[in-house]
Design an enzyme around this catalytic site. Structure first.
Site, short mmCIF file in Angstrom:
data_model
loop_
_atom_site.label_atom_id
_atom_site.label_comp_id
_atom_site.label_asym_id
_atom_site.label_seq_id
_atom_site.Cartn_x
_atom_site.Cartn_y
_atom_site.Cartn_z
N GLY A 249 5.94 -2.44 -7.00
CA GLY A 249 5.85 -4.27 -7.53
C GLY A 249 5.67 -5.31 -6.17
O GLY A 249 6.19 -4.56 -5.51
N CYS B 50 9.93 2.12 -3.73
CA CYS B 50 9.90 0.70 -3.17
C CYS B 50 10.70 0.04 -3.55
O CYS B 50 11.51 -0.22 -3.74
CB CYS B 50 7.90 0.10 -2.69
SG CYS B 50 7.31 -1.70 -1.91
N TYR B 51 9.61 -1.45 -5.33
CA TYR B 51 10.91 -2.30 -5.65
C TYR B 51 11.38 -1.05 -6.29
O TYR B 51 12.32 -2.01 -6.61
CB TYR B 51 9.54 -3.13 -6.76
CG TYR B 51 9.90 -4.03 -7.10
CD1 TYR B 51 10.25 -5.09 -7.23
CD2 TYR B 51 10.56 -3.53 -8.83
CE1 TYR B 51 10.51 -6.10 -7.79
CE2 TYR B 51 10.71 -4.23 -9.71
CZ TYR B 51 11.02 -6.29 -9.28
OH TYR B 51 11.53 -6.50 -10.17
N HIS C 201 5.83 4.23 0.25
CA HIS C 201 5.02 4.44 -0.63
C HIS C 201 4.58 6.48 -1.04
O HIS C 201 3.27 6.93 0.05
CB HIS C 201 3.67 3.79 -1.23
CG HIS C 201 4.09 2.53 -1.30
ND1 HIS C 201 4.32 2.32 -3.24
CD2 HIS C 201 4.41 1.56 -0.44
CE1 HIS C 201 4.96 0.77 -2.50
NE2 HIS C 201 4.63 0.38 -1.69
N GLU D 229 2.71 7.86 -2.83
CA GLU D 229 1.86 7.95 -3.52
C GLU D 229 0.70 8.67 -2.81
O GLU D 229 -0.33 8.18 -3.21
CB GLU D 229 1.70 7.91 -5.40
CG GLU D 229 2.10 6.02 -4.74
CD GLU D 229 3.05 5.55 -4.07
OE1 GLU D 229 3.83 5.85 -3.58
OE2 GLU D 229 2.89 3.68 -4.99
N SER E 136 -24.84 7.57 -25.47
CA SER E 136 -25.90 6.99 -25.08
C SER E 136 -26.52 7.47 -23.58
O SER E 136 -27.19 6.94 -22.54
CB SER E 136 -24.85 5.22 -24.20
OG SER E 136 -24.25 6.48 -23.33
N GLY E 137 -25.93 8.91 -23.49
CA GLY E 137 -26.28 9.94 -22.11
C GLY E 137 -25.45 9.64 -21.08
O GLY E 137 -25.39 10.38 -20.01
N ASP F 269 -19.05 9.44 -20.16
CA ASP F 269 -17.56 8.76 -21.60
C ASP F 269 -18.47 9.31 -22.73
O ASP F 269 -17.58 10.81 -23.30
CB ASP F 269 -16.97 7.77 -21.36
CG ASP F 269 -16.57 7.21 -19.96
OD1 ASP F 269 -16.07 8.63 -19.07
OD2 ASP F 269 -15.99 5.69 -20.30
N SER F 270 -19.33 8.60 -23.51
CA SER F 270 -20.22 9.20 -24.27
C SER F 270 -20.04 10.61 -24.72
O SER F 270 -20.22 11.78 -25.72
CB SER F 270 -21.16 8.46 -25.35
OG SER F 270 -21.80 8.87 -24.58
N SER F 271 -20.85 11.54 -23.51
CA SER F 271 -21.10 12.52 -23.50
C SER F 271 -20.07 14.20 -23.22
O SER F 271 -19.54 14.65 -23.87
CB SER F 271 -21.78 12.55 -21.93
OG SER F 271 -23.35 12.24 -22.01
N LYS G 29 -11.44 8.61 -15.15
CA LYS G 29 -12.86 9.18 -14.93
C LYS G 29 -13.01 9.70 -14.22
O LYS G 29 -13.59 10.55 -15.04
CB LYS G 29 -12.97 7.38 -14.05
CG LYS G 29 -14.64 7.26 -14.56
CD LYS G 29 -15.39 6.94 -15.77
CE LYS G 29 -16.67 6.77 -15.96
NZ LYS G 29 -17.00 6.57 -16.73
#
Ligand code: XMP
Length: 529
Positions: free
Chosen positions: A59, A86-87, A173, A175, A227-228, A231-233, A374
């Site tokens: 952070g 870290c933090y 870090h 990650e 919508s094509g 996400d909606s697909s 995503k």
């Protein structure tokens, strides 16, 4: 939808704007489910969620700052393994009786780490290695029971652990990819320390989600606005896998989609997946609605509100629909949480009020992707059998080509823009594919993130054959970005730009000039309207 978590999961306590996101991603990459929770969650609430392990993120604050993000120290007594970065290391030290001080100079960037003694966390990694540091404060005295397991030139406690209590922490870090052996450390924690299984795999996820959706929907009818887009697909494919023809997809064609897109939606969902699909031809309705409208925001408003009118009309025609499936994804949830809480990324709140339900209309929502990042959504799409070109589709704004035609939208301008845009996409799809084949990375440096054509409201003089022309130019926009918040214009090779230009003037009637937009965001935006 209630989020039912897999049996094993890692809770990431987020101590600052989205530091937790990357950690959650890395854990999931190792096939363990991980979820971000607010750093100030009370210990009993966290225990009730049933995590298998806890990670404390980094952070930006100093642990001694007045408004430093805090945590419930009883979390260390839950008997769960805890790992801090870290933090996260600093707060672990302070809460358990150690000390944090300012180091003489901060450490930012790569640092040389030297291991000291035994360490379960660093096990199997070299005695000397490069790690990524970004800090000013650092632990100066470890709490009782802890041993120091590594140092750097400026950091006396680069990592520490108390293996008897399963508490581990690093100042660096792990990650971040620049910490060369970071992934091995994370693996050591997840699999050797916590004894977790690799259960977060696409096949496992699909089975689990399908069962969840079936249980939640029962025998009810579900509707989805397709919508094509990615996400909606993916939601459509997933929900259809779960409940078959109880799902109806409604595709509102407002006429401002890109060339070939309505056909692709039909081909994939109707022909390949056999999903009940209502293709609403609203092109004329929208053409009338937008006639003479030049203000960008007015275009957006009209297109958005009309969309929901058309959609709810269709829902009524289908009849008896009780549920609405939506392609909300994890960043939407995290970001709407961040907005509501003045920046603390981890306070997760609902954002459902974005759908303008008409009076008296009610649907129960299902949002099966609301805990997916995503790239996981894309992976899921591929695993469900969606074509790569749909899963890797670039972002496309809801109002579509209407905000890429400067000034009023007419059928002629739409036709010109669709044709020019198809050439830009064809050439830059090929350019991106080429980079992907060379690097193996879809998001490699210099690959274009979003690219399209824009039609401005001006004409210029040209000459074609022996004839003077007075026609429109096309603007080519291609940007590199990762999240659309900032973007840079893509440094495309001249040959690629040249080919786009000559193809557009040769193949698209009504265009005699092509220009390339070389403005980053900020100060410009990605779109022109
Ligand atoms: P700007 O132009 O603001 O765009 O740099 C950032 C990203 O958002 C997309 N965009 C929209 N998406 N409705 C959408 O669904 C909109 O009205 C809209 N305006 C911009 C844009 O394509 C880019 O990816």
């Amino acid at each position: 939808m209630q989020n039912s978590r897999p049996q094993q999961f890692v809770a990431v306590l987020d101590f600052g704007a989205q530091y937790g996101q990357l950690i959650a991603r890395r854990v999931r990459d190792l096939n363990v489910y991980s979820e971000i929770v607010p750093c100030d969650i009370p210990a009993d609430e966290l225990a009730a969620m049933g995590p298998s392990a806890i990670i404390l993120s980094g952070g930006p604050a100093s642990v001694y700052a007045d408004d430093a993000p805090d945590m419930d120290e009883k979390i260390f007594s839950l008997g769960l393994p805890v790992l801090g970065f870290c933090y996260g290391q600093q707060i672990m030290a302070v809460k358990l009786g150690g000390k944090v001080g300012h180091t003489e100079k901060g450490e930012y960037g790569p640092a040389q780490l030297t291991r000291k003694g035994e360490s379960r966390l660093l096990d199997g990694t070299p005695d000397a290695q490069t790690v990524w540091m970004s800090h000013r404060d650092a632990v100066s005295e470890v709490p009782e029971g802890f041993s120091i397991t590594s140092v750097t030139e400026t950091c006396p406690v680069a990592s520490m652990e108390d293996a008897s209590r399963n508490l581990y922490a690093t100042q660096f870090h792990p990650e971040v990819r620049h910490s060369v052996h970071g992934n091995e450390m994370l693996s050591n924690f997840l699999f050797n320390v916590c004894g977790l299984d690799k259960t977060w795999t696409m096949e496992g996820i699909i089975d689990e989600k399908v069962a969840e959706i079936r249980a939640e929907v029962g025998s009810r009818k579900v509707i989805l606005a397709l919508s094509g887009g990615v996400d909606s697909s993916v939601v459509a494919a997933l929900v259809h896998r779960a409940i078959g023809d109880q799902l109806t997809c409604v595709f509102v064609n407002h006429g401002m989609l890109r060339k070939g897109e309505p056909e692709m939606v039909e081909e994939v969902f109707r022909d390949q997946f056999n999903v009940p699909l209502v293709h609403v031809h609203a092109e004329e309705r929208y053409a009338k609605l937008l006639s003479g409208v030049t203000d960008p925001e007015q275009k957006r408003r009209l297109i958005g509100s009309e969309f929901w009118k058309v959609f709810f009309d269709e829902a009524q025609k289908i009849g008896g629909v009780e549920m609405l499936a939506q392609g909300t994804i994890y960043p939407d949830i995290i970001e709407s949480g961040a907005r509501k809480t003045g920046g603390k990324a981890s306070t997760i709140k609902s954002h459902h009020n974005l759908i303008p339900f008409p009076d008296g209309v009610h649907f129960d929502l299902i949002e099966p992707l609301d805990h997916f990042f995503k790239d996981e959504v894309r992976e899921l799409g591929i695993a469900l059998g969606l074509p790569a070109k749909m899963v890797w589709r670039q972002p496309f704004p809801g109002p579509g080509l209407a905000i890429r035609i400067i000034g009023d939208v007419t059928p002629e301008k739409l036709e010109i823009l669709k044709n020019a845009d198809a050439i830009v996409r064809e050439e830059l799809d090929a350019y991106n594919q080429d980079l992907f084949e060379k690097t193996g990375d879809r998001n490699s440096e210099h690959s274009c993130w979003q690219y399209f054509a824009v039609l401005p409201d001006i004409k210029s003089v040209g000459v074609m054959g022996d004839e003077r022309t007075y026609q429109r130019p096309v603007i080519v926009r291609a940007v590199e970005s990762s999240d659309a918040m900032t973007a840079d214009w893509a440094k495309l090779p001249y040959e690629v730009l040249g080919r786009i230009s000559s193809r557009i003037v040769d193949e698209v009637e009504g265009i005699n000039r092509v220009v390339y937009d070389v403005t980053p965001k900020p100060p410009a935006t990605i779109e022109w309207e």
